[in-house]
Design an enzyme around this catalytic site. Sequence first.
Site, mmCIF file in Angstrom:
data_model
loop_
_atom_site.group_PDB
_atom_site.id
_atom_site.type_symbol
_atom_site.label_atom_id
_atom_site.label_comp_id
_atom_site.label_asym_id
_atom_site.label_seq_id
_atom_site.Cartn_x
_atom_site.Cartn_y
_atom_site.Cartn_z
ATOM 1 N N GLY A 116 33.737 49.408 44.476
ATOM 2 C CA GLY A 116 34.399 49.872 45.689
ATOM 3 C C GLY A 116 35.887 49.624 45.604
ATOM 4 O O GLY A 116 36.430 49.303 44.542
ATOM 5 N N GLY B 245 39.520 48.015 47.735
ATOM 6 C CA GLY B 245 40.003 47.074 48.733
ATOM 7 C C GLY B 245 41.464 47.326 49.017
ATOM 8 O O GLY B 245 42.055 48.293 48.529
ATOM 9 N N GLY B 246 42.043 46.436 49.816
ATOM 10 C CA GLY B 246 43.433 46.605 50.194
ATOM 11 C C GLY B 246 44.380 46.566 49.015
ATOM 12 O O GLY B 246 45.456 47.165 49.044
ATOM 13 N N MET B 247 44.013 45.861 47.949
ATOM 14 C CA MET B 247 44.892 45.734 46.798
ATOM 15 C C MET B 247 44.507 46.663 45.656
ATOM 16 O O MET B 247 45.282 46.868 44.728
ATOM 17 C CB MET B 247 44.877 44.282 46.291
ATOM 18 C CG MET B 247 45.483 43.297 47.259
ATOM 19 S SD MET B 247 47.216 43.634 47.582
ATOM 20 C CE MET B 247 47.923 43.321 45.972
ATOM 21 N N VAL C 231 37.561 47.502 42.876
ATOM 22 C CA VAL C 231 36.735 46.358 42.503
ATOM 23 C C VAL C 231 35.646 46.869 41.569
ATOM 24 O O VAL C 231 34.955 47.848 41.869
ATOM 25 C CB VAL C 231 36.105 45.678 43.731
ATOM 26 C CG1 VAL C 231 35.260 44.483 43.310
ATOM 27 C CG2 VAL C 231 37.180 45.248 44.714
ATOM 28 N N LYS D 235 38.704 42.416 40.434
ATOM 29 C CA LYS D 235 39.547 43.243 41.298
ATOM 30 C C LYS D 235 40.783 43.700 40.532
ATOM 31 O O LYS D 235 41.571 42.892 40.048
ATOM 32 C CB LYS D 235 39.960 42.463 42.550
ATOM 33 C CG LYS D 235 40.821 43.277 43.511
ATOM 34 C CD LYS D 235 41.323 42.449 44.683
ATOM 35 C CE LYS D 235 40.217 42.127 45.639
ATOM 36 N NZ LYS D 235 40.762 41.483 46.876
ATOM 37 N N ASP E 168 42.301 37.575 57.727
ATOM 38 C CA ASP E 168 41.716 38.922 57.846
ATOM 39 C C ASP E 168 40.196 38.838 57.948
ATOM 40 O O ASP E 168 39.480 39.506 57.212
ATOM 41 C CB ASP E 168 42.130 39.796 56.661
ATOM 42 C CG ASP E 168 41.875 41.288 56.922
ATOM 43 O OD1 ASP E 168 41.848 41.681 58.111
ATOM 44 O OD2 ASP E 168 41.698 42.041 55.942
#
Length: 378
Positions: A26, A28-30, A33, A48, A146
Amino acid sequence: MIDRPRPIVGPDYLVAGRYRLQSKLGGGGMGAVWLAHDRLLDRDVAIKQVLSTAGLDEAEARKVRDHIVHEGRVAAKLSHEHAIAVYDVVLEAGEPWLVIEHLPSRSVARALGLVNALPVIEVAQIGAQVADALAAAHTVGIVHRDIKPGNILVADRGPGVGMAKLSDFGISRNVTEASDEPDGMITGTPAYLPPEVARGAQPTAASDVFSLGATLYTAIEGQPPFGMDDDSDAVVERAAMAQINPPTRSGVLTRVLLHMMEPAPQRRPSMAQAREEILAAAFGPGAADNILGAPVRTEDGTIPAWAARNSAAGLRSPRSGPLPRRAQPPQPVNPAPAPAQQMIGRGGSGQSPSPTVAVTIGLLIGLVIIIVILMMVM
């Protein structure tokens, strides 16, 4: 601008000469993954990948690289059974990659997409477990910043099925570090922002308490405390004004959730206190040993259907069992009827006398008749 060759990343790509990519899990914000295999330790990990810094000037690229390295160092300080473990931070083609524990799981956000809302008893277990991990994080000076349903994972298969773990310390930082964020910049997800952060203040441990309370509220109520709105600015405005919709389904957790979501940070419990309040409200005193470190269970001790894949649903974990129950107040016991009430059928209510009483009366009547007959004969 500095143009750097961009590596072609995909299945079989080898990161840092050690981690073989298998499939994308999937984003993520950065960045993305991946599921990868650690060739050195012969185990699967999640890794990641930071979004490529190609096209950024050196100062901006360094800031991105420093951020992910910082994420790894911060998260590595925390070792807890209810938090995703960080194993390594490596550089590949000049870009940082974060190597973390791979947990085959379903997030609470995903679960809510399947069942709309979760039972209070199951949310209480998730809340106590995550609060326990965050209490440990706060002890070493880490603020998550978060907390939301998408960052709480529940193992959906394997030997740890049902275990809840907090993930993604991607924007966390040590509270002793100076922030490099501009004043007034809002960090976090709007639907779970505490009022002070929505107004531009820096997040604190008390902010994490609010966000966890808002997350648990959402899991029970089926929507965030500030309501549903596609306009994130409107949500932030309601958060800043602490306009929380009163909970209607939270039952025994109502008072705890409202305490955690107090508008004033100083009025909220600490994370350790919140953990104890959740446990006491849902399970009574002394329940920690049965809830912490154990899988999330239904009231009868089975793994919830939303938390397990296929045949795992409804199975009992070796570490599980029936959940402890809150002590219930003693119920009044109806007193036994008085003997006089029994003999007269409770005040002429139409009830027949008991068989013993009926036999006694019959004998007395028979004796009277015999005496009368003897007197007449004499």
